[in-house]
Design a protein around this motif. Structure first.
Motif, PDB file in Angstrom:
ATOM      1  N   VAL A 322       0.870  -1.194   0.000  1.00 28.80           N
ATOM      2  CA  VAL A 322       0.000   0.000   0.000  1.00 28.80           C
ATOM      3  C   VAL A 322       0.901   1.237   0.000  1.00 28.80           C
ATOM      4  N   ASP A 351       0.130  -1.917  -5.082  1.00 31.52           N
ATOM      5  CA  ASP A 351      -1.089  -1.188  -5.443  1.00 31.52           C
ATOM      6  C   ASP A 351      -0.725  -0.048  -6.396  1.00 31.52           C
ATOM      7  N   SER A 353      -3.406   1.584  -7.982  1.00 32.86           N
ATOM      8  CA  SER A 353      -4.701   2.213  -8.256  1.00 32.86           C
ATOM      9  C   SER A 353      -4.916   3.472  -7.432  1.00 32.86           C
ATOM     10  N   GLY A 355      -5.585   6.092  -4.073  1.00 32.65           N
ATOM     11  CA  GLY A 355      -6.679   6.178  -3.094  1.00 32.65           C
ATOM     12  C   GLY A 355      -6.143   6.148  -1.677  1.00 32.65           C
ATOM     13  N   SER A 356      -7.088   6.174  -0.735  1.00 29.33           N
ATOM     14  CA  SER A 356      -6.747   6.298   0.685  1.00 29.33           C
ATOM     15  C   SER A 356      -6.166   4.982   1.222  1.00 29.33           C
ATOM     16  N   SER A 358      -7.480   3.248   3.522  1.00 28.07           N
ATOM     17  CA  SER A 358      -8.518   2.233   3.735  1.00 28.07           C
ATOM     18  C   SER A 358      -8.934   1.608   2.408  1.00 28.07           C
ATOM     19  N   SER A 359      -8.985   2.379   1.317  1.00 29.70           N
ATOM     20  CA  SER A 359      -9.400   1.727   0.062  1.00 29.70           C
ATOM     21  C   SER A 359      -8.286   0.804  -0.444  1.00 29.70           C
ATOM     22  N   GLN A 360      -7.040   1.164  -0.244  1.00 26.18           N
ATOM     23  CA  GLN A 360      -5.955   0.260  -0.671  1.00 26.18           C
ATOM     24  C   GLN A 360      -5.916  -0.993   0.202  1.00 26.18           C
ATOM     25  N   LYS A 362      -8.456  -2.367   1.566  1.00 22.40           N
ATOM     26  CA  LYS A 362      -9.557  -3.228   1.125  1.00 22.40           C
ATOM     27  C   LYS A 362      -9.110  -4.091  -0.053  1.00 22.40           C
ATOM     28  N   ARG A 363      -8.398  -3.458  -0.978  1.00 23.52           N
ATOM     29  CA  ARG A 363      -7.901  -4.227  -2.135  1.00 23.52           C
ATOM     30  C   ARG A 363      -6.880  -5.278  -1.684  1.00 23.52           C
ATOM     31  N   LYS A 366      -8.813  -8.163  -0.430  1.00 20.60           N
ATOM     32  CA  LYS A 366      -9.479  -8.885  -1.515  1.00 20.60           C
ATOM     33  C   LYS A 366      -8.490  -9.727  -2.333  1.00 20.60           C
TER      34      LYS A 366
END
Ligand code: HAM
Length: 413
Positions: A322, A351, A353, A355-356, A358-360, A362-363, A366
């Motif tokens: 991240v 990563d 993509s 973003g914050s 928390s969004s990283q 989440k990825r 996943k």
């Protein structure tokens, strides 16, 4: 024709890796031949009056007017390659070849128009020990793959001369019961009567059950060869069933034929088939050379692994990186490459993509990764990184970059 999607490919790779390792252990070497060959090769090798050649080949004229066919099987192309490159004359070769094959069949579960085989062939070896070696090697592959026991069926087709004499007797017998045969078998009677023996039609099967038995008409040498094969299989503890109606759908076989079959895949029950074809090399223009081999149906074996719930190899990343902030993005790029240098077996996804946190994260979750490596502006400046186990609620710890490699190493096992 199927797309094999990324969730499915680890299973294929597992099968391929196990098979490659065992083939190498027995001294088999890989050969790669073109998917296109001259149509004439298949017509001559497989036989003009087989289902494959009569109605299943993808055949076309290319821009030069050459008549070409997408290979429906690998054996003919391997013999052609062996003759082209002088690999077969007076030599022993143990070879294998893997890839897509093409047959315009009626598609159903386990039967596709593009399917994959791993094809194994041994040249220059006339004795029954190589027949047994190939079969025993197959058994070892199934075991190592974790596939439930398969039934091994074997038969001997004898020499072409012995088979021709048997064929006359068989036709005499079948003609006497012609009215009771199914339509397909009536058609085959005149052209390829041995194929009537493996008809699935119940009425025909009843007639066939009383037909003269091929094994009673073998020549002396083929009989001895078959007995020796059976003894070697018994020595190896490989169970088999003699199926006198096993005749195979390709014309090149002589003596030993065999199939590994399962009851767990419906109508398409053969997962691996093959046999001896001592006449083919000469028939295709070479000096006579003994030959025997088999082909594994990869789709069917993969289906059996699925059905048997063979554990899948873990293909998820070990770590997910991240990066939040411009400095962290640049530093993280460097860190990722350093980690890959130090740990060649590491599966690390960076990563990209944005973003914050928390969004990283989440990825990261996943992706299935076990560890998130978390880099913000502060960590980047201090050459540190957050090390966060994702699967057991453990606390995130902050580590200097140097400490990441030893910390990651135990997670790679
Ligand atoms: P085959 O029996 O035609 O033999 O095919 C071998 C295996 O390929 C079958 O047992 C089956 O598992 C798989 N297979 C065949 N057709 C399909 C299909 N349409 N869809 C999915 N799987 C299929 C040969 O091809 C010979 N060349 C084998 C051989 C090698 N004999 C001597 N050396």
């Amino acid at each position: 024709m199927n797309d094999i999607l990324p969730d499915a490919t680890p299973r294929w790779q597992q099968l391929e890796a196990v098979t490659r390792a065992i083939l190498a252990a027995y001294g088999y070497r890989e050969i790669r031949t073109p998917v296109l060959e001259r149509t004439e090769l298949f017509a001559r090798a497989i036989g003009e009056v087989t289902d494959i050649v009569e109605k299943e080949m993808y055949t076309f004229d290319d821009r030069n007017g050459d008549n070409l066919t997408l290979r429906p099987e690998a054996t003919a192309g391997m013999v052609r390659a062996g003759l082209t490159h002088g690999l077969l004359y007076n030599q022993v070769q143990r070879l294998w070849c893997a890839g897509p094959m093409f047959r315009h069949e009626r598609p159903q579960k386990g039967r596709y128009r593009q399917f994959h085989q791993i094809d194994v062939e041994a040249y220059g070896l006339p004795g029954p020990d190589i027949d047994a070696e190939l079969i025993v090697m197959g058994a070892r592959i199934w075991k190592r793959l974790g596939i439930q026991p398969l039934e091994l069926q074997i038969n001997s087709l004898g020499t072409p001369e012995a088979r021709a004499a048997y064929r006359t007797k068989l036709v005499d017998y079948l003609r006497r019961h012609e009215q009771k045969l199914d339509e397909d078998s009536q058609r085959r009677l005149g052209r390829n009567p041995l194929r009537v023996l493996d008809s699935k039609d119940p009425g025909t099967r009843e007639i066939v059950a009383q037909a003269p038995n091929l094994l009673d008409h073998l020549d002396q040498a083929s009989r001895a060869h078959f007995a020796a094969l059976r003894a070697l299989l018994a020595d190896a503890g490989v169970a088999y069933v003699v199926n006198p109606r096993l005749v195979r759908g390709l014309d090149y076989y002589s003596r030993t034929v065999f199939e590994w079959v399962t009851t767990r895949l419906g109508a398409q029950d053969a997962v691996c088939s093959g046999g001896r074809y001592d006449g083919l090399v000469a028939q295709l223009g070479g000096r006579p050379a003994s030959a025997i081999g088999f082909a594994m149906g990869v789709e069917r074996l993969v289906a059996l692994m699925e059905e048997g719930e063979v554990p899948m190899p873990d293909a998820a990343p070990h770590a997910y990186l991240v990066r939040v902030g411009e400095r962290a993005e640049r530093a993280g790029f460097q860190l990722a490459e350093k980690l890959r240098d130090a740990l060649p077996q590491l599966r690390l996804v960076m990563d990209c993509s944005g973003g914050s946190f928390s969004s990283q994260l989440k990825r990261a979750d996943k992706s299935g990764a076990r560890i998130a490596l978390v880099l913000g502006e502060n960590e980047a400046q201090a050459e540190q990184v957050g090390f966060k186990p994702l699967r057991n609620n453990a606390e995130q710890v902050t580590l200097p970059w140097d400490a990441v490699v030893p910390r990651l190493a135990p997670w790679l096992e």
